[in-house]
Motif scaffolding. Structure first.
Motif, short mmCIF file in Angstrom:
data_model
loop_
_atom_site.label_atom_id
_atom_site.label_comp_id
_atom_site.label_asym_id
_atom_site.label_seq_id
_atom_site.Cartn_x
_atom_site.Cartn_y
_atom_site.Cartn_z
N ASP A 27 -13.19 5.62 4.60
CA ASP A 27 -11.57 5.50 4.47
C ASP A 27 -10.84 6.78 4.97
OD1 ASP A 27 -8.91 5.37 3.47
OD2 ASP A 27 -9.79 4.20 1.60
N ILE A 75 -13.96 8.81 0.85
CA ILE A 75 -12.46 8.95 1.48
C ILE A 75 -12.50 10.40 1.96
CG2 ILE A 75 -10.03 9.16 0.58
CD1 ILE A 75 -11.03 7.40 -1.62
N TYR A 121 -13.32 -3.07 -1.12
CA TYR A 121 -13.42 -2.92 0.40
C TYR A 121 -13.98 -3.51 1.14
CZ TYR A 121 -11.82 2.12 -0.34
OH TYR A 121 -11.25 3.27 -0.62
N SER A 163 -7.46 6.75 5.32
CA SER A 163 -6.08 6.72 4.92
C SER A 163 -5.34 8.10 4.18
CB SER A 163 -5.82 5.45 4.08
OG SER A 163 -6.36 5.69 2.83
N ARG A 164 -6.43 8.85 3.87
CA ARG A 164 -5.67 9.86 3.22
C ARG A 164 -5.51 11.13 4.16
NH1 ARG A 164 -2.86 10.23 -0.29
NH2 ARG A 164 -3.61 11.91 -1.47
N GLU A 170 -15.70 12.50 -6.62
CA GLU A 170 -14.52 11.72 -6.88
C GLU A 170 -14.07 10.96 -5.53
OE1 GLU A 170 -10.88 13.37 -8.19
OE2 GLU A 170 -11.76 13.68 -10.05
N LEU A 194 -17.72 6.68 -3.54
CA LEU A 194 -17.33 5.47 -4.53
C LEU A 194 -18.60 4.50 -4.24
CD1 LEU A 194 -13.78 4.74 -3.46
CD2 LEU A 194 -14.51 6.04 -5.33
N ARG A 244 -3.16 -4.16 -3.93
CA ARG A 244 -3.98 -5.22 -3.23
C ARG A 244 -5.38 -5.39 -4.03
NH1 ARG A 244 -5.20 -4.92 3.02
NH2 ARG A 244 -5.77 -2.83 2.54
N GLY A 248 -6.02 7.32 -2.90
CA GLY A 248 -6.51 6.81 -1.70
C GLY A 248 -7.46 5.71 -1.71
N ARG A 249 -7.94 5.51 -3.21
CA ARG A 249 -8.90 4.47 -3.31
C ARG A 249 -8.37 3.10 -3.43
NH1 ARG A 249 -11.74 5.44 -9.16
NH2 ARG A 249 -13.18 3.56 -9.15
N GLU A 250 -8.96 2.19 -2.73
CA GLU A 250 -8.51 0.81 -2.56
C GLU A 250 -8.18 0.19 -4.07
OE1 GLU A 250 -7.28 -0.95 0.58
OE2 GLU A 250 -6.87 -2.85 -0.51
N ALA A 251 -9.00 0.46 -4.93
CA ALA A 251 -8.99 -0.19 -6.18
C ALA A 251 -7.89 0.44 -7.01
CB ALA A 251 -10.54 -0.04 -7.03
N ARG A 275 0.56 -1.22 0.12
CA ARG A 275 0.16 0.02 0.00
C ARG A 275 0.95 1.36 0.11
NH1 ARG A 275 -5.43 0.78 1.31
NH2 ARG A 275 -4.46 2.72 2.20
N ARG A 306 -12.09 2.99 8.77
CA ARG A 306 -10.82 2.31 7.95
C ARG A 306 -9.66 3.13 7.83
NH1 ARG A 306 -9.08 0.71 2.96
NH2 ARG A 306 -9.27 -1.54 2.13
N GLY A 307 -8.53 2.35 8.51
CA GLY A 307 -7.21 2.97 7.94
C GLY A 307 -6.62 2.26 6.69
N ALA A 308 -5.59 1.44 6.85
CA ALA A 308 -5.18 0.86 5.62
C ALA A 308 -5.43 -0.51 5.77
CB ALA A 308 -3.36 0.75 5.88
N ALA A 309 -6.26 -1.17 6.58
CA ALA A 309 -6.86 -2.33 6.64
C ALA A 309 -5.96 -3.22 6.50
CB ALA A 309 -7.99 -2.60 5.52
N ASP A 322 -15.51 -1.42 -6.55
CA ASP A 322 -15.01 -0.49 -5.65
C ASP A 322 -15.39 -1.40 -4.38
OD1 ASP A 322 -13.10 1.80 -6.18
OD2 ASP A 322 -14.85 2.43 -7.06
#
Lengths: 454, 478
Positions: free
Chosen positions: B101, B57, B37, B103-104, B25, B28, A37, A30-33, A20, B81-84, B33
């Protein structure tokens, strides 16, 4: 050779997330997709038939730069770019066959209309791969045309006529940063043998130089300097005449047969050279050559030959740093920074040889580029296919370059070189910051010291 | 496996309000997507991925607060959720709803080196903070194995720790204060709203109620962390033992000699085998039951003397011994420990390592007994498994290796995990020392806590009457 095939390695992903924090696209959105992973999961779900091929996944996978930073970070050695490539091949095949829409599979059917590449564009692309990149003579002709374009006034003519406005913005910018092509008279074939500069000393080794296809046309000066640098640092250099394109671009476009054909030709050409090492000056090519072994998994006869070939591949900075003897060098009292090539640092695993060499130059100050782990966004033709994301990646890169307050931005791969020039052009900083291949920077420093000595 | 639960779509009003808060943006909704998640690093979510209905996000406390208010108003479950990178399903949806999310939100806002503290957003990666602190000669010590990728917000929510906990303690010990968005959307700062004090006993310590609450009581949006000086250098002693028991004795002897190693790691015979496969040059003795890796840190001369003393103490118990106080050599020795998590996967060709039953903790005195017991259980179910862990605090990581296409094995490994957890409780230990409860260990909460569990539930009901925040975790009310 990689221990696992892409099909095997996609099953070993435990989703730990180690990838990551190195992914350039995830870093932007920052979007998981948009992270490795997520990509493995999407590709794997599609490849195992859990979900049908669909446009949504295609669009997501197309955003991957294939920079391999994630593979380097992965404790399980999951081959993310190979997995993404495999999925893209499947999507391409399904698109051609029109079988992408599997009736009866209940998932998202709102996006089952995968867009085919328009036919004329496809034939141009195929022509490029089949005829131009694979044949050095044809490529040289293109080089002559480009040189003519630049020198005949055609370049300034097209610019002033505004013809370029019919091209996408990205291509217009690329046209502006194209390096100056040397005239045909200066692009004659390299000497087949260049001895070490100082014959009084024992050679540091006998090496072969891999000239590359585009590299030898567009960056001929860097290639000339590479042979010079090897010779000046104590190597006897062979430049085999019948070598060809490494096949990386073919491979990345799913043209495996052509890739194998090119690989075999190169293996043959370099076997004849009888050398200790085969030297590249482009991270992208070097990585492709290192991975030749993976092309011959099911071909035992060629596998052995490929293993010998791949084990000899070294980047020029690596060999000069480890085995060569750098003569006296001198800088200009300037500050420099270095953006690594992803293929060099993540696939060839050459992380700091260029920096170590630059740091030995007196009167040059090296400043580390923050976040240099992230790809610059060049990645082949990524910046043409994904302009929006590529520009965001590039803008962020330029922000970091500015922070170093350097006069020279050093690179180690032609793609990165062009991308950095593009970035500086976009920021209007071309005048303040010069982009240079590490080989050119080293040769200039050596020649400066030679002049000062006289 | 992979069942999709059909849910009523989210109210269109919720979606449009979310769009107002986050823009197009960062909102999601596509199935692709949602699929990405649906998991964290747990085995559980590999088997049963669970999709949220929408993911957003966040970039600011204000956005988080607005989002929580909205969820509370419409009674929609919300999952921070952080980085999971967790191994408990803690950051995964159980009832659809909104995935938030964080994480940003990853800016380091202030490094106040004079006052030995840093103020950060929750999405900052542990290693990124430590890289930023290095020029000041400071560190944020809690060091989970996932330090390169886990967010500090996640560490706080799970009260994570790692190999150096034996000397430096856990995340809890480094949180001075925090900004939290409560389940109502209200924002509070605990640990003194304006304070920069390094110690405070003023009032209920709400920060410490939040730490380890796994996002069920509030969402951390800002953290004030305590920092320590960064040790100049470190030394390693790596030693092998014929019997597990002598490894245990060696650890005791080290503690009673007055030494304070910064880490004491154990690897069992299977781990030794695996590491040898991955790095043959380390050449660990194969006929031994255990390897211990001691790390000491401090100033140069201090480290040299500690290494020498350590060597003398453990020599009596060990069969082989390697040591160093030279950085490059230390790095090589430390590889044995660093690689083990990934290396155990090699124990079974074509297999992959499962993170389940991976975090038990028992009293140090019962370690050898527990290790043998785990191997008996594994043998009973025919599962290959390597065990390693932080012997200095009795925390064991078991690494079963299975073949995903072998259904019997997949079933057996789950039975084995159940027995390992029961074993931990029987040994006067706990089912989780540093990874958390989440979904996977919720069923042991009542056994582990008895009537205290009712107090936890009462707290949850008081702060989150609509059960909005991270529902379905930690055996709190549904």
């Amino acid at each position: 050779m990689k221990v696992l095939t892409p099909e095997q390695s996609m099953m070993t992903c435990v989703r730990c997330g180690a990838c990551r924090n190195v992914c350039p696209t995830l870093n932007i959105t920052g979007r998981e997709a948009d992270g490795p992973r997520g990509r493995v999961l999407m590709a794997r779900s599609m490849l195992t038939g859990e979900i049908p091929v669909n446009q949504e996944i295609k669009d997501q996978l197309d955003r991957c730069l294939l920079c391999s930073a994630c593979v380097d970070a992965c404790p399980m050695d999951v081959q993310i770019p190979d997995i993404v490539m495999l999925a893209k091949e499947q999507i391409a095949a399904a698109t051609e066959a029109g079988t992408y829409h599997q009736p009866g599979v209940k998932l998202n059917t709102t996006h089952n209309d995968i867009k085919k590449t328009p036919a004329p564009l496809r034939s141009v692309r195929d022509f490029m791969f089949e005829k131009v990149l694979s044949d050095q003579k044809n490529l040289n002709q293109v080089g002559n045309l480009l040189w003519f374009y630049q020198k005949s006034g055609l370049q300034s003519l097209t610019r002033s006529l505004g013809i370029l406005k019919f091209f996408p913005e990205q291509m217009r910018q690329m046209e502006r940063i194209m390096p100056e092509i040397l005239p045909p008279s200066k692009r004659k074939p390299h000497m087949e043998f260049t001895p070490r500069a100082n014959r009084k000393k024992e050679p540091k080794g006998r090496v072969a130089f891999f000239q590359g296809c585009i590299m030898d046309v567009m960056f001929r000066r860097t290639n000339d300097n590479s042979i010079k640098l090897l010779s000046k640092t104590g190597f006897d250099v062979v430049t085999p005449k019948d070598q060809g394109c490494c096949g990386a671009l073919h491979h990345h476009s799913g043209k495996k047969d052509k890739t194998i054909e090119l690989a075999k030709a190169n293996i043959k050409a370099f076997e004849k050279a009888g050398v200790d090492y085969i030297i590249t000056n482009a991270g992208g090519c070097g990585a492709a050559l290192v991975e030749y072994v993976d092309l011959f998994r099911d071909d035992p006869a060629w596998l052995e030959r490929a293993k010998v070939f791949s084990s000899k591949i070294r980047d020029i900075s690596e060999i000069v740093h480890e085995k060569g003897e750098l003569p006296e060098t001198s800088g200009k009292g300037e500050r420099v920074t270095y953006q690594p090539s992803c293929h060099l640092q993540y696939v060839m695993k050459v992380k700091d040889a260029p920096v170590k060499l630059v740091k030995t130059i007196p009167n040059t100050e090296y400043m580390e580029l923050p976040d240099k782990k992230y790809c610059c966004g060049s990645a082949g033709i990524y910046n043409i296919l994904q302009p929006d994301l590529a520009n965001k990646i590039l803008d962020q890169k330029m922000e970091k370059v500015k922070q170093t307050d350097s006069a020279v931005l050093i690179t180690s791969n032609p793609g990165c070189y062009l991308q950095m020039k593009l970035g500086l052009h976009r920021e209007g900083m071309e005048a303040e910051i010069e982009t240079k291949h590490v080989v050119d920077y080293l040769v200039e420093s050596i020649e400066r010291a030679e002049k000062q000595g006289h | 496996m992979n069942e999709t639960i059909e849910r009523a779509p989210l109210d269109e009003k919720v979606i449009s309000r979310l769009r107002e808060i986050f823009g197009v943006e960062r909102l999601l909704t596509s199935q692709t997507d949602m699929m990405t998640y649906s998991y964290d690093a747990s085995f559980e979510t590999q088997l049963n991925p669970q999709k949220p209905q929408v993911a957003v996000i966040a970039l600011s406390t204000h956005e988080v607060s607005e989002c929580v208010k909205l969820a509370n108003e419409y009674k929609v479950p919300l999952y921070p959720r952080g980085a999971a990178t967790g191994q408990t399903g803690g950051a995964v949806s159980t009832k659809g709803g909104i995935m938030l999310d964080l994480s940003r939100m990853n800016r380091i806002l202030e490094i106040d080196h004079q006052n030995m503290q840093a103020i950060i957003e929750p999405g900052v990666i542990q290693n990124d903070l430590n890289l930023a602190l290095k020029p000041y000669g400071l560190q944020f010590p809690p060091d989970p194995g996932s330090a390169n990728m886990c967010t500090i917000g996640g560490m706080v929510s799970n009260n994570s720790s790692g190999l150096r906990a034996v000397k430096y303690g856990v995340t809890r010990h480094y949180v001075l204060g925090m900004e939290v968005v409560l389940p109502t959307g209200d924002v509070i700062v605990t640990g003194g709203a304006k304070s920069k004090a390094l110690k405070s006993v003023s009032g209920y310590d709400l920060a410490h109620l939040m730490i380890g609450s796994e996002g069920t009581l509030g969402i951390v949006t800002r953290l004030r962390l305590k920092l320590l000086p960064l040790p100049v250098t470190r030394g390693i002693v790596l030693c092998s033992f014929e019997r597990l028991e002598s490894a245990g004795e060696a650890v005791n002897a080290v503690f009673s000699s007055g030494l304070q190693p910064s880490a004491i790691e154990i690897m069992d015979f299977n781990c030794i085998k695996a590491v040898n496969m991955m790095k043959p040059e380390l050449n660990l003795p194969v006929d031994n039951e255990a390897v211990l890796v001691f790390e000491v840190d401090g100033a140069k001369e201090e480290v040299t003397s500690q290494v020498n003393r350590l060597k003398k103490v453990v020599e009596k118990y060990a069969t082989h011994l390697k040591f160093s106080d030279e950085p490059n050599e230390c790095e090589k020795l430390w590889q044995a420990r660093k690689l083990v998590g990934a290396a155990v996967g090699l124990l079974k060709p074509g297999g992959f390592r499962v993170y389940a039953g991976e975090d038990i903790c028992v009293p140090i005195s019962r370690l050898p007994e527990t290790l043998r017991e785990i191997h008996n259980i594994a043998e009973k179910y025919g599962i290959v498994c390597g065990i390693y862990g932080h012997v200095g605090d009795g925390n064991m990581h078991t690494g079963p290796v299975v073949n995903s296409s072998n259904e019997v094995e997949m079933e057996n490994v789950q039975k084995m995990v159940e027995e390992i957890h029961q074993l931990a409780i029987r040994m006067e230990g706990t089912t989780t020392a540093e990874h958390g409860v989440g979904i996977v260990r919720a069923k042991y909460m009542d056994v582990e806590h008895g009537p205290a569990m009712e107090v936890m539930r009462a707290i949850k009901r008081t702060l989150d009457p609509n059960n909005i925040l991270n529902p379905g975790k930690m055996a709190l009310p549904n």
